[in-house]
Enzyme design. Structure first.
Site, PDB file in Angstrom:
ATOM      1  N   TYR A   1       2.777   2.645   3.627  1.00  0.00           N
ATOM      2  CA  TYR A   1       3.511   1.406   3.810  1.00  0.00           C
ATOM      3  C   TYR A   1       3.011   0.490   4.921  1.00  0.00           C
ATOM      4  O   TYR A   1       2.922  -0.713   4.748  1.00  0.00           O
ATOM      5  CB  TYR A   1       5.001   1.680   4.042  1.00  0.00           C
TER       6      TYR A   1
ATOM      7  N   CYS B   1       4.513 -11.431  11.317  1.00  0.00           N
ATOM      8  CA  CYS B   1       3.973 -12.706  10.823  1.00  0.00           C
ATOM      9  C   CYS B   1       4.277 -13.841  11.784  1.00  0.00           C
ATOM     10  O   CYS B   1       3.463 -14.739  11.982  1.00  0.00           O
ATOM     11  CB  CYS B   1       4.521 -13.021   9.437  1.00  0.00           C
TER      12      CYS B   1
ATOM     13  N   GLU C   1       1.991 -14.395   4.451  1.00  0.00           N
ATOM     14  CA  GLU C   1       1.657 -15.352   5.499  1.00  0.00           C
ATOM     15  C   GLU C   1       0.359 -14.968   6.204  1.00  0.00           C
ATOM     16  O   GLU C   1      -0.516 -15.809   6.413  1.00  0.00           O
ATOM     17  CB  GLU C   1       2.792 -15.415   6.544  1.00  0.00           C
TER      18      GLU C   1
ATOM     19  N   ASN D   1       0.862  -1.171   0.000  1.00  0.00           N
ATOM     20  CA  ASN D   1       0.000   0.000   0.000  1.00  0.00           C
ATOM     21  C   ASN D   1       0.900   1.223   0.000  1.00  0.00           C
ATOM     22  O   ASN D   1       1.975   1.195   0.609  1.00  0.00           O
ATOM     23  CB  ASN D   1      -0.886  -0.042   1.250  1.00  0.00           C
ATOM     24  N   ALA D   2       0.470   2.300  -0.633  1.00  0.00           N
ATOM     25  CA  ALA D   2       1.258   3.525  -0.649  1.00  0.00           C
ATOM     26  C   ALA D   2       1.530   4.021   0.775  1.00  0.00           C
ATOM     27  O   ALA D   2       2.574   4.610   1.042  1.00  0.00           O
ATOM     28  CB  ALA D   2       0.558   4.600  -1.464  1.00  0.00           C
TER      29      ALA D   2
END
Length: 159
Positions: free
Chosen positions: A71, A113, A78, A68-69
């Protein structure tokens, strides 16, 4: 022979409820993570990641990273695969294979994750792979030692 359900495709495997996957199943899971990597949306980092998650009832859920722009709103492969599995009612997993384009080292999950995986247990397998199909087998516990999990919330506390 049991089956792994992958989208509309069914892949046959030998394991039934076993965490010790056959080499063929590991190879197939890694292949599915490599295929999932092809769907990555990563216009900023150009770092593609794919994941293939195997549930206890032999269903495979794949995920890829989605950037996404802004961040910090991106989603890792995952967490994407695990969220898809959870949204379909799965809470226990045998293994996850993770793939990237790194050739010199095995891809490793980020800290977020690792904690996300830990939510669903500490003793399931993680296959860190390279594009050539070679892999390193780990467990969640090994990747996140001395972890904090759901059971810690019910431990005795001082008020």
């Amino acid at each position: 022979m049991d089956e792994v359900k992958f989208g509309t495709e069914v892949v046959h495997i030998k394991e039934r409820g076993s965490r010790n996957l056959s080499p063929e199943t590991v190879k197939d899971l890694i292949h599915q993570s490599q295929e999932a990597k092809k769907q990555a949306y990563c216009p900023y980092s150009k770092f593609r990641v794919g994941a293939a998650l195997l549930t206890l009832d032999n269903c495979v859920f794949t995920g890829c990273n989605v950037e996404n722009a802004c961040y910090n709103l991106g989603l890792c492969a995952e967490r994407n695969a695990i969220s898809k599995a959870v949204s379909e009612g799965n809470r226990s997993f045998k293994a996850i294979a993770i793939a990237s384009d790194l050739t010199e080292q095995f891809i490793s999950p980020c800290g977020g994750c690792r904690q996300f995986m830990r939510e669903f247990g500490s003793n399931w397998d993680i296959y860190l792979s390279k594009p050539d199909g070679s892999y390193l087998k780990m467990t969640v516990d090994k990747l996140l030692p001395m972890s904090f999990g759901p059971e810690d919330l019910s431990m005795k506390k001082v008020f």
